[in-house]
Design an enzyme around this catalytic site. Sequence first.
Site, PDB file in Angstrom:
ATOM      1  N   ARG A 221       0.834  -1.200   0.000  1.00  0.00           N
ATOM      2  CA  ARG A 221       0.000   0.000   0.000  1.00  0.00           C
ATOM      3  C   ARG A 221       0.873   1.255   0.000  1.00  0.00           C
ATOM      4  NH1 ARG A 221       0.319  -2.247   4.941  1.00  0.00           N
ATOM      5  NH2 ARG A 221      -1.354  -3.688   4.466  1.00  0.00           N
ATOM      6  N   GLY A 222       0.219   2.414  -0.141  1.00  0.00           N
ATOM      7  CA  GLY A 222       0.893   3.703   0.013  1.00  0.00           C
ATOM      8  C   GLY A 222       2.054   3.931  -0.935  1.00  0.00           C
ATOM      9  N   ILE A 223       3.111   4.509  -0.397  1.00  0.00           N
ATOM     10  CA  ILE A 223       4.285   4.846  -1.206  1.00  0.00           C
ATOM     11  C   ILE A 223       4.937   3.593  -1.778  1.00  0.00           C
ATOM     12  CG2 ILE A 223       6.629   5.787  -1.076  1.00  0.00           C
ATOM     13  CD1 ILE A 223       5.538   7.853   0.920  1.00  0.00           C
ATOM     14  N   ASP A 265       8.279 -10.759   7.478  1.00  0.00           N
ATOM     15  CA  ASP A 265       8.522  -9.718   8.471  1.00  0.00           C
ATOM     16  C   ASP A 265      10.019  -9.418   8.474  1.00  0.00           C
ATOM     17  OD1 ASP A 265       8.788  -8.050  10.619  1.00  0.00           O
ATOM     18  OD2 ASP A 265       7.906  -9.406  12.091  1.00  0.00           O
ATOM     19  N   ASN A 292      11.535   0.545   1.699  1.00  0.00           N
ATOM     20  CA  ASN A 292      10.423   1.445   1.995  1.00  0.00           C
ATOM     21  C   ASN A 292       9.750   1.136   3.325  1.00  0.00           C
ATOM     22  OD1 ASN A 292       7.969   3.242   1.301  1.00  0.00           O
ATOM     23  ND2 ASN A 292       7.053   1.201   1.485  1.00  0.00           N
ATOM     24  N   ALA A 293       9.758  -0.123   3.768  1.00  0.00           N
ATOM     25  CA  ALA A 293       9.036  -0.523   4.967  1.00  0.00           C
ATOM     26  C   ALA A 293       9.533   0.246   6.190  1.00  0.00           C
ATOM     27  CB  ALA A 293       9.193  -2.024   5.194  1.00  0.00           C
ATOM     28  N   LYS A 299       6.013   9.001  20.854  1.00  0.00           N
ATOM     29  CA  LYS A 299       5.851   9.483  22.227  1.00  0.00           C
ATOM     30  C   LYS A 299       7.020  10.424  22.498  1.00  0.00           C
ATOM     31  CE  LYS A 299       2.350   7.261  24.353  1.00  0.00           C
ATOM     32  NZ  LYS A 299       1.278   7.948  25.095  1.00  0.00           N
ATOM     33  N   LEU A 301      10.204  11.624  24.469  1.00  0.00           N
ATOM     34  CA  LEU A 301      11.224  10.740  25.015  1.00  0.00           C
ATOM     35  C   LEU A 301      10.966  10.412  26.485  1.00  0.00           C
ATOM     36  CD1 LEU A 301      13.852   9.213  24.516  1.00  0.00           C
ATOM     37  CD2 LEU A 301      15.105  11.287  25.153  1.00  0.00           C
ATOM     38  N   TYR A 357      12.011   7.643  15.749  1.00  0.00           N
ATOM     39  CA  TYR A 357      11.839   7.643  14.289  1.00  0.00           C
ATOM     40  C   TYR A 357      12.870   8.539  13.606  1.00  0.00           C
ATOM     41  CZ  TYR A 357       9.304   8.068   9.835  1.00  0.00           C
ATOM     42  OH  TYR A 357       8.940   8.061   8.506  1.00  0.00           O
TER      43      TYR A 357
END
Length: 451
Positions: A221-223, A265, A292-293, A299, A301, A357
Amino acid sequence: MSDLLKELNRNTFTGWLVRALGMPNPVNLLRQDSGYSEYPFKGKTALLATSGGYLEGDVHGMLTSGGADVRNAYNLKDSERPDILVVEASGMTTVEDYPQLYEQLQPLVRRIAVNGRVLVLAPLPRQAETAVAAGVARGLEGFARSLGKELGPRGVTVNLAYVARDAADRLDMVLRFFCGPQTAYVSGQAITVTAETRAPAELPRERLLTGKVALVTGAARGIGLATAQRLRQEGAELIYLDIPTAAGELEKVCQKLGGTPLALDIAAEDAPQQLIAFIREKFGGLDILVHNAGITRDKTLGKMPVSFWRQVMQVNLASIVAIDEALLKAELLRDSGRLVYLSSISGVAGNFGQTNYATTKAALIGYVAALGSQLASRGICANAVAPGFIETAMTDAMPFFTREAGRRLNSLKQGGQPRDVAELICFLTSPGACGINGNTIRVCGQGLIGA
């Protein structure tokens, strides 16, 4: 999801109010659904502004061979609006050269057509003979970025390429991408073009990836899906990889597009070994790998549980490194291969609540810069792509005002499409992108964050 501001601007009853409030009126960006063609500039007028540098003759020939009607400022009619402006500034080495830049371009920039393309070709600063020449070259980047912000509301994209003295023969595909519809949402970027990476024997101009085997992770899906579709359009044989729970979606994609699904996975401990065995048995080798995954676990830190940190590190970085190392050790990545990594604006500028991230996405930027140099002798290129606000299911789920702010905080005053990211990835995987290695390029409409 449709863009409400565009709809209000184009509505007879609400357009006047939107304009009275001084709100943006985003243009419909020029895109195309087809792949690359032999003559991408057919029917286009290209203006070549020159500095008498080392690229002038090559650039003129490449634009002409692409079908453009190439002009200079002196033979452009008053009524004509050029679709393409290439500023060949490779001869600029002194501060006194800047007035010439102003004199050439000041009368012309307002005449560039809506959805026009501007590409500035600058000398490579590290090859400059003096500190002044290096500074002058770097100044062109500030010029290009500022011009992009001025022209962006009209759908015009402005980018810059630093070109090494021995890399003029690497420019053809660069011109075809940055001066064509494929760069609808790529603006304000500075890339480096060198001859340090071995060039492939053949540089096709259409069906660029015929005979190539490409693997795209997160392809359901998506990009990821848009990327797989775009690579397939250029003739690549596709391996679509996604997590086992997306196996059904992968099967549907393969039935529609053709190719081979792989439910795996990538964060699993034995994923690299499974992947290597699959590629060796089914294809014998790989030409293109698009990492891409990825996942987010947001949150601040101080409130982030250790599981959030570890999950993001494993999926977004550790698994990528493990797969690359296994692929290279098994010698399954073929010479002249292409590696493309999905970074993020968050990796460039940081983002609230995304220390995990942003760390992984910034790490990929440093990783490709080093990896590209290591693999250059084999003709392999490694580059990163950093998307900005792209219209996906994730952005559709945002609160209305957050989504609207994200759409407008760029020079083009609108969100991008997954296809826009796929276009840049497709360009970077092409044989003709052999001069671009170790770069990170944003697909963000020249986003104001991290600019």
